[in-house]
Every structure is written in C-alpha cells, then in structure tokens.
Design a protein around this motif. Sequence first.
Motif, short mmCIF file in Angstrom:
data_model
loop_
_atom_site.label_atom_id
_atom_site.label_comp_id
_atom_site.label_asym_id
_atom_site.label_seq_id
_atom_site.Cartn_x
_atom_site.Cartn_y
_atom_site.Cartn_z
N ASP A 176 0.83 -1.20 0.00
CA ASP A 176 0.00 0.00 0.00
C ASP A 176 0.86 1.25 0.00
O ASP A 176 2.09 1.19 0.21
CB ASP A 176 -0.91 0.01 1.23
CG ASP A 176 -2.14 -0.87 1.01
OD1 ASP A 176 -2.48 -1.11 -0.16
OD2 ASP A 176 -2.74 -1.30 2.01
N GLY A 177 0.20 2.40 -0.20
CA GLY A 177 0.93 3.65 -0.21
C GLY A 177 1.59 3.98 1.12
O GLY A 177 2.58 4.73 1.16
N ASP A 178 1.07 3.43 2.23
CA ASP A 178 1.69 3.69 3.53
C ASP A 178 2.78 2.69 3.87
O ASP A 178 3.29 2.67 5.00
CB ASP A 178 0.62 3.70 4.63
CG ASP A 178 -0.20 2.41 4.63
OD1 ASP A 178 0.10 1.53 3.81
OD2 ASP A 178 -1.13 2.31 5.45
N GLY A 179 3.14 1.82 2.91
CA GLY A 179 4.27 0.92 3.12
C GLY A 179 3.94 -0.39 3.77
O GLY A 179 4.85 -1.15 4.11
N VAL A 180 2.68 -0.74 3.93
CA VAL A 180 2.31 -2.02 4.53
C VAL A 180 1.75 -2.93 3.45
O VAL A 180 1.40 -2.49 2.35
CB VAL A 180 1.26 -1.82 5.66
CG1 VAL A 180 1.82 -0.94 6.75
CG2 VAL A 180 -0.02 -1.23 5.10
N VAL A 181 1.66 -4.20 3.80
CA VAL A 181 1.18 -5.19 2.84
C VAL A 181 -0.28 -4.91 2.50
O VAL A 181 -1.12 -4.72 3.38
CB VAL A 181 1.35 -6.60 3.42
CG1 VAL A 181 0.72 -7.63 2.50
CG2 VAL A 181 2.81 -6.91 3.64
N ALA A 182 -0.59 -4.89 1.19
CA ALA A 182 -1.96 -4.66 0.74
C ALA A 182 -2.80 -5.91 0.99
O ALA A 182 -2.36 -7.03 0.73
CB ALA A 182 -1.98 -4.29 -0.73
N ASP A 183 -4.00 -5.72 1.47
CA ASP A 183 -4.88 -6.83 1.79
C ASP A 183 -5.36 -7.51 0.50
O ASP A 183 -5.88 -6.85 -0.41
CB ASP A 183 -6.08 -6.33 2.60
CG ASP A 183 -6.97 -7.46 3.08
OD1 ASP A 183 -6.44 -8.57 3.29
OD2 ASP A 183 -8.18 -7.24 3.23
N GLY A 184 -5.21 -8.84 0.42
CA GLY A 184 -5.69 -9.59 -0.72
C GLY A 184 -4.94 -9.36 -2.01
O GLY A 184 -5.48 -9.59 -3.09
N GLN A 185 -3.68 -8.91 -1.93
CA GLN A 185 -2.90 -8.60 -3.14
C GLN A 185 -1.71 -9.55 -3.32
O GLN A 185 -0.67 -9.15 -3.81
CB GLN A 185 -2.40 -7.16 -3.08
CG GLN A 185 -3.50 -6.12 -3.11
CD GLN A 185 -4.27 -6.14 -4.41
OE1 GLN A 185 -3.70 -6.17 -5.48
NE2 GLN A 185 -5.59 -6.16 -4.31
N LEU A 186 -1.87 -10.80 -2.91
CA LEU A 186 -0.81 -11.79 -3.09
C LEU A 186 -0.80 -12.26 -4.54
O LEU A 186 -1.84 -12.52 -5.13
CB LEU A 186 -1.05 -12.98 -2.16
CG LEU A 186 0.10 -13.98 -1.98
CD1 LEU A 186 1.24 -13.33 -1.22
CD2 LEU A 186 -0.39 -15.22 -1.24
N PHE A 187 0.39 -12.35 -5.13
CA PHE A 187 0.51 -12.81 -6.51
C PHE A 187 1.84 -13.53 -6.66
O PHE A 187 2.71 -13.46 -5.79
CB PHE A 187 0.42 -11.64 -7.50
CG PHE A 187 1.53 -10.63 -7.38
CD1 PHE A 187 2.62 -10.69 -8.23
CD2 PHE A 187 1.49 -9.63 -6.42
CE1 PHE A 187 3.66 -9.78 -8.14
CE2 PHE A 187 2.51 -8.70 -6.32
CZ PHE A 187 3.60 -8.78 -7.17
N SER A 188 1.99 -14.24 -7.76
CA SER A 188 3.22 -15.01 -7.98
C SER A 188 3.65 -14.88 -9.42
O SER A 188 2.84 -14.64 -10.32
CB SER A 188 3.02 -16.49 -7.63
OG SER A 188 2.04 -17.07 -8.48
N TYR A 189 4.96 -15.02 -9.62
CA TYR A 189 5.55 -15.01 -10.95
C TYR A 189 6.30 -16.33 -11.17
O TYR A 189 6.98 -16.82 -10.26
CB TYR A 189 6.56 -13.87 -11.10
CG TYR A 189 5.96 -12.54 -11.50
CD1 TYR A 189 5.01 -12.45 -12.51
CD2 TYR A 189 6.38 -11.36 -10.88
CE1 TYR A 189 4.49 -11.23 -12.88
CE2 TYR A 189 5.85 -10.14 -11.25
CZ TYR A 189 4.90 -10.08 -12.25
OH TYR A 189 4.38 -8.88 -12.62
#
Length: 544
Positions: A148-161
């Motif tokens: 997130d813009g405040d530097g914490v992990v965004a909720d529900g935004q897990l992704f993989s490459y």
Amino acid sequence: MTLTLVDDLVLSERSATTGGHRCLDRIPGSALRGWAAARLYDALGEDAWAVFHSGAVRFGDARPTGPGGQPSWPVPLCWHADKGRPDRPPQVGGAWLAEHLFNLAEAPDPAELARVVAQPRGLRDGYVTADGRCVRPVHRERTMTAIDGDGVVADGQLFSYQSLARDQRFEGYIAIDRTVPRAVAERVLGAFDGTIRIGRSRASGYGRVRAQVGPARTPPATPALAGPTLRLWLLSDAWLRDASGQPTLCPEGELLGLPGARLDLARSFIRTRRVSAWNAHRALPEVERQLLQAGSVITLQRDGGYVADELQRLATHGIGFGRALGLGEVLVDPPLLRGLHPSFDAAQAPIRPAEPAAAPAAPAGSPLLAFLAARSRRSSHADAAAGFVADARRALLRRWSAIRRYQALAPETPMGPGPSQWGAVASAAMRCASVDALRIALLGAAEGNGAPRGAVPAGDGHWDAMKAHERGADGGARRLSLRDWIAETLDALSADTRFAGDDARLDAWQRLCADARRLALHTGQAALDDAQRASGRVAAKEQA
C-alpha cells in the motif's frame, strides 16, 4: 546472438494481470524487437520504418543452448514414446534415445504401426540438439505481495511469478536484408552489445540479460526434394491468414506460397495457441493472434515436387505474418524427421547413458492377484514415505532449535521459511525428473560449470542467513543452516533404498514439505515447542 540471464526473467505466456502466470521456455523475438525500438526508434528517424515496420529486419526467438553451447530446437510434435513400455524411456541422463523415439510423420500404415509401438504418447516439451541432447530450461516461482501507499502489505494482493532462472544461456539471431544500409544495421546490432532489460516486473529485480553479438552460424543446407512430400518443422510460432485476411489454423499450400500443395493431415502434427500481446509504448493491447505452436510439423503433398527457389525462400524467410517478431521460422525437410527413428549427428553423439534395468515381468495370475500386488506396492511406498518424513522432520526440528538457541532469538521472533518458501521448494519437485535434478533446481550446481543458481542460493534470507555452530563428525566445528539441512536430506533421499525410483522419492519430498509447512515453525518458539512435543510422543509410541 548469445543471451545470458543475469537476473530471473519473467516472460509470461499471456498478458493478463490476474490468475497464475506460466513463463515461456524461450525469449521471443518480440521482446528483443521491443528493446531495440525503445533504444533506437526516435534516433533512427526515417530509417525506423525500414527497421521496425518493413520486415527487412527480423528478430528471431532465442532458444536455450545445449551443454556445449550448441543450438537447440523445440521437440517436434510428431515424436512419440511408447507409453506401454516404461522400460524404454524417451530420454535418460540428458540425452534423447533415438531407438525409443517414434516419428509418426514417417509411420507405416496403422496395422504395421501397432506392431511397432503399442501406446504412442506424444512429447510436448523440451528441446533437442543436433547431437541428441535433451535441453529443458529451468523455471523458478516466487510469491510476492503488493504494498500500500503507507508501506504495509496490501490486503488480498498476493501474486506469484514464474520466471526463467538466472545464469542460463540462450541463442537467438537478427536477420537483416541487404536493402538496409550498413550503418543502420550496425546501430541495430550495437543495441545488443552489453546488458539489456526485457520482460515483466523489471522494477522488482527481474529482466537483466547480458547480450553478445557474434558471427552468424552457417545455416543448414536447403535439401533438394525429388518426391511429392515436403515436411516443415516450426521452430517458432507461426501466424497465418487466409486470402480474405482472416486468421486460419489450417496451413494449406496456397498460404505458404506453394500453390497446388495439399496438407497431409494424417502425417501433420499441429498444436495452436492464442496470444494477446501488450504494447507498452501505446499502453494498449495488440491484435489477438491465433498461432500454430512451435514444434508443430506440417506435411505437404504436391504432384511434380518442389523447385529449389521455393525451398530456399521457406528456409530463409519462413512462413506467414509477423516474421519481424520472430514468427514463422521453419526447418525444411530436416534430417531429424527422416525415418521412423531420428538419426542424431554421429560426429557429436552424446555419451550413451546406461540402459535402465528391464522391469520384471508381471506374475501370471488372476485380476485379483494383480490388484493385490498393486495395492501392496502403494502400501510399501506409503510406509517408506512416512518413515522418511518422520526422520527428516526430527532432523529439521533439531536444526531449527539449534539455530534459534545459537542466535539467541526471543521466543516471539519469527525465523526461517514460511508457507510460500516451503511451497516453492515443494513445487520444484513437480518440474524435476530425478532427485539430482531437484538438487540443482534448489541448490544450484558446482561453481564454474555455467549451470543456473538454485531457488535456495547461498545466503538466502529465509534458508541460509542464520546458522548454528555445531561439532562435526571429525571433532571440528562447522556452521550449519536450514539450507544445509536441504542438502543433507536430499543426500539421504537419494540413498534411501526403500523407494522404487525417483518418482517415489520426489513424492516423498513433497510430503515432507507439506508436513513442514503445517508445523508453521517460522512463527516463533511456541510452534517449535509444540512440534517437538508431538514428535516426542510419536517416537515414544513407536518404541512402545
């Protein structure tokens, strides 16, 4: 052009932003063309049309090289193995076995074929060199999360490459017509002298590739065909359109510049795919392309045969549209597709691997005996896997506890790999055919042999950053980490005679990773204490 991956390289099969992403096993010519356009388009002025729009400059796909740096080609889809003969594998020890491969494009009539191969199974992945080497690029998966813009992990935004692992080598080409001025051609080649950046997620540490342009390889000689049969092997995807401009997946002779040639469906082996490319400069999707997949084999028949100019044009310029993007590259009547079995280059023949031991014949008996034998084998594997997991878990708990004590970590301080890291080392076993291949995929190979680094490199923050000081067998001291535990466990797995083969060993490794993931040892001392108490109860029960 030789391309060496400095970083992992993300080249997704599709441009969507959701869902799982599969990585290509080659570097497409469109990615190389995009790099050249970003560097040169404005500077070339009017010459930019000749380089990027006229088709006079073609950026070919870069495919993985063999162990000796030799070029490779996608395995032809007409190659099949005998599914009913597990004792005759198509490849062993990194070499394709010609006598175990069946080229159904040259197959006899169906009645005769049934006597040659009982259950043909098509080969769908990998590359082959002229000397019969089997080349499979190493992929790596990494799970990340948005911030997130405040530097914490965004909720529900897990992704993989999924990415091509660094330190691998690929070889591509740039074909430039003589109509392009020499000065312009040299500027195009100069754009690939040094480090380039291609692929996705370049801001996250992906995409650096070291490029080196060298002299062109001598192209294979165009054969002179005397008969009515012509065979084309697609080395890259091909984009065809019919007379009205509509996409088509039926490569008839008229569309290939061979009027009167008929497609022989019985001896053609074609797969297709769709590509919706993304244009980063315009920030818009390109026209969707419906493509014939690389590795496809097209067989044509024409009365009267073919003239040399037609064959030379196919070999030089390929087929279909989008040739500036590397599409439509073909080999014309290649030697590897002549005969029921391929004939590899004897001058560079690979070292023959040892023939696998023949499987014992199944005992004669009723279906009930066969069922009971199969159930017994499954039970034996389950017992062996359970014993291996229990031994490895105890060693893991000892190592984890020793590291926490030696590092003097507070009980609530997290340490070590979490669920995503355990998932990555488990999924590596799904892409490997042996424990030795799994070792390279995880830990890399010995220094100096040019092999790619593993998914768990030395100094890794989760597996190798923290170590314990322990006494070695020789009385000396040594520093051990969880990465060392992986190496020791793989050694034990290779030497464990309870397993019937590498498939059973790889399955046991995945069971171990799933078991370790459930323990959640990374969360702190409390989880480690619970796991040690449970392990002690199980050990006491086994002794009783």
